[in-house]
Design an enzyme around this catalytic site. Structure first.
Site, mmCIF file in Angstrom:
data_model
loop_
_atom_site.group_PDB
_atom_site.id
_atom_site.type_symbol
_atom_site.label_atom_id
_atom_site.label_comp_id
_atom_site.label_asym_id
_atom_site.label_seq_id
_atom_site.Cartn_x
_atom_site.Cartn_y
_atom_site.Cartn_z
ATOM 1 C CE LYS A 1 1.428 1.276 -3.032
ATOM 2 N NZ LYS A 1 0.520 1.788 -4.104
ATOM 3 C CG HIS B 1 -8.299 2.216 -1.831
ATOM 4 N ND1 HIS B 1 -7.139 2.689 -1.282
ATOM 5 C CD2 HIS B 1 -7.922 1.425 -2.864
ATOM 6 C CE1 HIS B 1 -6.102 2.211 -1.956
ATOM 7 N NE2 HIS B 1 -6.547 1.444 -2.925
ATOM 8 C CD GLU C 1 -4.249 5.821 0.053
ATOM 9 O OE1 GLU C 1 -3.335 6.091 0.853
ATOM 10 O OE2 GLU C 1 -4.125 5.016 -0.874
ATOM 11 C CG ASP D 1 1.808 4.411 -5.557
ATOM 12 O OD1 ASP D 1 2.427 3.416 -5.971
ATOM 13 O OD2 ASP D 1 0.643 4.327 -5.100
ATOM 14 C CD GLU E 1 1.054 7.418 -2.212
ATOM 15 O OE1 GLU E 1 1.143 7.538 -0.975
ATOM 16 O OE2 GLU E 1 0.630 6.398 -2.760
ATOM 17 C CD GLU F 1 -4.879 2.170 1.551
ATOM 18 O OE1 GLU F 1 -4.575 3.219 2.138
ATOM 19 O OE2 GLU F 1 -4.336 1.790 0.503
ATOM 20 C CG ASP G 1 -2.312 8.131 -2.900
ATOM 21 O OD1 ASP G 1 -2.244 8.735 -3.997
ATOM 22 O OD2 ASP G 1 -2.127 6.896 -2.796
ATOM 23 C CE LYS H 1 -0.486 4.780 0.862
ATOM 24 N NZ LYS H 1 -0.945 5.599 -0.247
ATOM 25 C CG HIS I 1 -0.588 -0.253 3.204
ATOM 26 N ND1 HIS I 1 -1.754 -0.181 3.904
ATOM 27 C CD2 HIS I 1 -0.549 0.888 2.447
ATOM 28 C CE1 HIS I 1 -2.401 0.931 3.599
ATOM 29 N NE2 HIS I 1 -1.691 1.594 2.724
ATOM 30 C CB SER J 1 -5.374 2.605 -7.374
ATOM 31 O OG SER J 1 -4.529 2.831 -6.271
HETATM 32 P P1 PGA Z 1 -3.198 0.195 -4.057
HETATM 33 O O1 PGA Z 1 -3.338 1.632 -3.408
HETATM 34 O O2 PGA Z 1 -2.491 -0.689 -3.113
HETATM 35 O O3 PGA Z 1 -4.630 -0.136 -4.273
HETATM 36 O O4 PGA Z 1 -2.446 0.399 -5.347
HETATM 37 C C1 PGA Z 1 -2.422 2.206 -2.558
HETATM 38 C C2 PGA Z 1 -1.885 3.478 -3.122
HETATM 39 O O5 PGA Z 1 -2.307 3.954 -4.199
HETATM 40 O O6 PGA Z 1 -0.988 4.021 -2.520
HETATM 41 ZN ZN ZN Z 2 -0.748 5.679 -4.062
#
Ligand code: PGA
Ligand code: ZN
Length: 426
Positions: free
Chosen positions: A335, A153, A162, A310, A283, A203, A240, A386, A363, A40
């Protein structure tokens, strides 16, 4: 000095190819880093270069990125001083020459950037967290542990991506892991006895066929209590929603739940959830293109809940500065592959900390056994990480590395951990 740079393709946790880079120094020190991959992704992330050949790897090949490392990038960085991370990263950015790293690929650049840092740490015989963070790098992060997966996911109807738990009452990182694991296994039993699937998502959290956030939160609350912990005092809840994924034509479209919410209704809904449950952090509560909604929610609940950007910031210092200036959230997810070099990711962390914002090291949903982000969480003293569920080695590898770091720091580890909404003491 850097003697050689090589890359290869390896597999990530979803079974897709990704770049792994090795940087070898003249003294024999080796640094190795594998690059993660999101599902995502934010629209303004640095570009992950994929071959796009339909007949191979379903288009997801990384042969061009690997060739860029072995060719152009190696030629440009061999002979450079690996201690000069900022100079190396600036050279990588200049060599690519685009604003979004689309020519050589952020996956090619990041592999080399991280591998060089690890080689330099090895040359100094220092663990990565201390090489980057110095003697002050003594704060273990509070883990945000994923226990229910939905959205992009998982294949269940849950709209939010999440649901996480954070053992805010844990005194050590090792204790936090124990608490998380106990709750994870309690939740498994609860789901099973309610007739739900206990298969897991990308995840490592469970992916039961639930439809609403409330259903998921109720299962999580029950598991926390049945495992012997107090929601709120011992365990904070985190979500999230990854809202950009279901924001269409100005509306939040909840397919699992079968409703649509306007931005103002989305704000009301989230504020209601934050008041009804011990939620300490959310998030991407609002979509990356809904900055007005972001500001509305921040004004409404930002004093009592961490609101972490994010997709809206993509670890990009300029996007973050603009968000800080205009009141979009109060926290940033970092990230490294969203921006493509270590130096740029660290600059984003520093900018957040200077503004009194919190930082969550993170991650991607596609990971590998690489544990660099565990060290980065300690190096930056950001206080929160996270990195997924209490199952699957791609996730537990990071927890295990933090257990090792805590052991190595021993009595010199700082008491406690970071807290959502509270920037770490400097
Ligand atoms: P992604 O998801 O690594 O698939 O982008 C993680 C997140 O949205 O935090
Ligand atoms: Zn996110």
């Amino acid at each position: 000095a850097i003697q050689s740079v090589t890359a290869r393709r390896v597999l990530d946790s979803r079974g897709n190819p990704t770049v792994e880079a090795d940087v070898l120094l003249a003294d024999g020190s080796l640094g190795r880093a594998a690059v993660p991959s999101g599902a995502s992704t934010g629209a303004r992330e640095a570009v992950e270069l994929r071959d796009g050949e339909p007949g191979r790897w379903h288009g997801k090949g990384v042969d061009r990125a690997v060739a860029h490392v072995n060719g152009e990038i190696a030629a440009a960085v061999v002979g450079r001083d690996a201690d000069d991370q900022a100079g190396l990263d600036a050279a990588l950015v200049a060599l690519d020459g685009t604003s979004d790293k689309s020519r050589l690929g952020a996956n090619a650049l990041l592999g080399v950037s991280l591998a060089a840092a690890k080689a330099a740490a090895a040359a100094h015989r220092q663990p990565l967290y201390r090489y980057l963070g110095g003697a002050d790098a003594r704060l273990l992060p509070l883990p945000m542990m994923n226990i229910v997966n939905g959205g992009a996911h998982a294949d269940n109807p849950l709209d939010f991506q999440e649901f996480m738990i954070a053992p805010v009452g844990a005194e050590t990182f090792a204790e936090a892991v124990r608490m998380g694991s106990e709750i994870f296994h309690t939740l498994r039993r609860d789901l099973l006895s309610a007739g739900h699937s206990t298969g897991v998502g990308d995840e490592g959290g469970f992916a039961p066929a639930l439809r609403t956030a409330e259903e998921a939160l109720d299962f999580v609350m029950a598991a926390v209590e049945r495992a012997g912990y107090r929601p709120g005092a011992d365990i904070g809840l985190i979500m999230d929603p990854a809202s950009s994924e279901f924001f269409r034509d100005g509306t939040y479209v909840y397919e699992g739940e079968g409703v649509r919410r306007t931005p103002t209704e989305q704000v009301d809904y989230l504020a209601k959830l934050i008041d009804a449950y011990p939620i300490v952090s959310v998030e991407d509560p609002m979509a990356e293109d809904d900055l007005d909604g972001w500001r509305e929610l921040t004004a409404r609940v930002g004093d009592r809940c961490q609101l972490t950007g994010d997709d809206v910031f993509c670890t990009n210092e300029e996007l973050l500065r603009e968000g800080i200036r205009t009141g979009v959230g109060n926290s940033v997810l970092v990230k490294v592959n969203q921006i493509g070099t270590l130096t740029e990711a660290l600059a984003t962390v520093a900018t957040a900390h200077r503004a009194g914002w919190t930082v969550v090291m993170s991650h991607r949903s596609g990971e590998t056994e690489d544990t660099t982000i565990a060290d980065l969480a300690v190096a930056t003293g950001c206080g929160q990480i996270k990195t997924g569920s209490l199952s699957r080695s791609d996730r537990t590898a990071k927890y295990n590395q933090l257990i090792r770091i805590e052991e190595e720091l021993g009595d010199s580890a700082r008491d406690g951990h970071g807290s959502p909404g509270r920037p770490p003491r400097r």
